[in-house]
Structure formats: structure tokens, C-alpha cells
Design a protein around this motif. Structure first.
Motif, short mmCIF file in Angstrom:
data_model
loop_
_atom_site.label_atom_id
_atom_site.label_comp_id
_atom_site.label_asym_id
_atom_site.label_seq_id
_atom_site.Cartn_x
_atom_site.Cartn_y
_atom_site.Cartn_z
N ASN A 1 45.90 26.30 22.77
CA ASN A 1 47.09 25.96 23.54
C ASN A 1 47.02 26.61 24.92
OD1 ASN A 1 49.60 25.49 24.60
ND2 ASN A 1 50.72 26.09 22.78
N HIS A 2 46.67 25.82 25.92
CA HIS A 2 46.53 26.35 27.27
C HIS A 2 47.87 26.44 28.00
CE1 HIS A 2 42.20 26.55 27.25
NE2 HIS A 2 42.21 25.43 26.56
N PHE A 3 48.97 26.13 27.34
CA PHE A 3 50.27 26.19 27.97
C PHE A 3 51.03 27.44 27.54
CE2 PHE A 3 49.64 22.27 29.93
CZ PHE A 3 48.99 21.45 29.02
N GLU B 1 35.54 29.47 32.83
CA GLU B 1 35.98 28.34 33.65
C GLU B 1 37.20 27.62 33.07
OE1 GLU B 1 32.66 29.15 33.35
OE2 GLU B 1 32.82 29.86 35.41
N GLN B 2 37.52 27.87 31.82
CA GLN B 2 38.69 27.25 31.20
C GLN B 2 40.00 27.95 31.59
OE1 GLN B 2 38.33 26.80 26.97
NE2 GLN B 2 36.27 25.95 27.10
N HIS B 3 39.87 29.09 32.24
CA HIS B 3 41.06 29.87 32.57
C HIS B 3 41.49 29.65 34.01
CE1 HIS B 3 41.24 32.11 28.83
NE2 HIS B 3 39.92 32.06 28.85
N ASN B 4 42.79 29.66 34.19
CA ASN B 4 43.38 29.53 35.50
C ASN B 4 43.05 30.76 36.31
OD1 ASN B 4 45.39 29.71 37.67
ND2 ASN B 4 46.43 28.03 36.62
N TRP B 5 42.60 30.58 37.53
CA TRP B 5 42.20 31.69 38.37
C TRP B 5 43.35 32.64 38.67
CZ3 TRP B 5 44.46 32.33 43.14
CH2 TRP B 5 45.17 31.23 43.65
N ARG B 6 44.59 32.18 38.52
CA ARG B 6 45.74 33.02 38.83
C ARG B 6 46.16 33.92 37.67
NH1 ARG B 6 49.78 28.85 41.66
NH2 ARG B 6 50.24 28.57 39.45
N HIS B 7 45.60 33.74 36.49
CA HIS B 7 45.95 34.57 35.34
C HIS B 7 45.26 35.93 35.44
CE1 HIS B 7 46.96 30.76 32.79
NE2 HIS B 7 47.67 30.86 33.89
N SER B 8 45.77 36.90 34.71
CA SER B 8 45.21 38.25 34.74
C SER B 8 44.80 38.70 33.35
CB SER B 8 46.22 39.24 35.31
OG SER B 8 46.44 38.98 36.69
N VAL B 9 43.82 39.61 33.31
CA VAL B 9 43.28 40.12 32.06
C VAL B 9 43.83 41.54 31.85
CG1 VAL B 9 41.18 40.68 30.78
CG2 VAL B 9 41.21 38.74 32.39
N TYR B 10 44.32 41.78 30.64
CA TYR B 10 44.87 43.08 30.26
C TYR B 10 44.13 43.60 29.04
CZ TYR B 10 48.84 42.41 33.40
OH TYR B 10 49.62 42.25 34.52
N VAL B 11 43.85 44.91 29.04
CA VAL B 11 43.15 45.57 27.93
C VAL B 11 43.81 46.92 27.66
CG1 VAL B 11 40.93 44.43 28.43
CG2 VAL B 11 41.43 46.65 29.44
#
Length: 122
Positions: A6-8, A24-34
């Protein structure tokens, strides 16, 4: 582990390795959290969060899902994509090890590793 169906959604839980496989499936505006950005590995569980649509904490900056899971911001997706593009431009194979080395260098120093530093990955 991953939840790519679910990409929404406002976030996706995955690992750094799976994220890199499907970058490449991810929106460039999203952020990664760890949990521990300084100790990130291919196996590190991460959340890719749409910070534009995520519910935020009282500081109006931290996504609630990140706070609830004790996560800290690692890098935006566009920075990970930029590292990948840089590696391609300098002729370094896009192996997970090379990418992770370059990503961690970028995270720690806010710059791409030199071609000399990447020599072990060519």
C-alpha cells in the motif's frame, strides 16, 4: 518484514536492505527513520515516512509513528537516491555494501565519499 503493498500509507516498515532494493519505488520527499542512525546496517529495521501526511507530535516536526517507535530521523529518500546516483557517476558498483558505506559516509560527514575511499568497492 516489509509492507510495500500500500503506497498510500503514511509509512512503511522495512529494512535498510529492502529499502535499497526498492529505492526507486519511494517518493523522494519521504524520510527514513531508524532507532540508532549511527549504527545503521543492511538489516536495520526502518520506517519510510511520508512526513507531509503523517500525524505530527506537539513539536510539529516529529512524525507520531516515529516517536511511538523510538525512531530518529536518518536521511530523506532523496539523499539515498543522490548517493546511488553519485556511485553510478563515479563507476562504483551498486552493491548493498558499497551503497551502505557511501550512505553512512554521507550521514556522518554530509558529503559523498571520495573515489579513493570507494576503491575497495570497484
Amino acid at each position: 518484514m516489509s509492507n510495500y503493498r500500500n503506497h498510500f500509507m503514511s509509512h512503511i516498515k522495512t529494512t535498510i536492505g529492502e529499502l535499497l532494493e526498492k529505492l526507486e519505488q519511494h517518493n523522494w520527499r519521504h524520510s527514513v527513520y531508524v532507532n540508532e542512525p549511527e549504527d545503521t546496517s543492511i538489516h536495520t529495521v526502518c520506517f519510510v515516512i511520508d512526513t507531509d501526511s503523517a500525524e505530527l507530535e506537539n513539536d510539529v516536526f516529529t512524525p507520531s509513528i516515529a516517536a511511538q517507535n523510538g525512531l530518529r530521523e536518518f536521511l530523506p529518500v532523496h539523499d539515498l537516491q543522490g548517493v546511488r546516483e553519485y556511485l553510478a557517476n563515479v563507476g562504483v558498483s551498486g552493491t548493498p555494501e558499497a551503497e551502505l558505506f557511501a550512505i553512512m559516509h554521507y550521514f556522518k560527514w554530509d558529503t559523498y565519499p571520495s573515489e579513493r575511499e570507494l576503491a575497495a568497492y570497484q
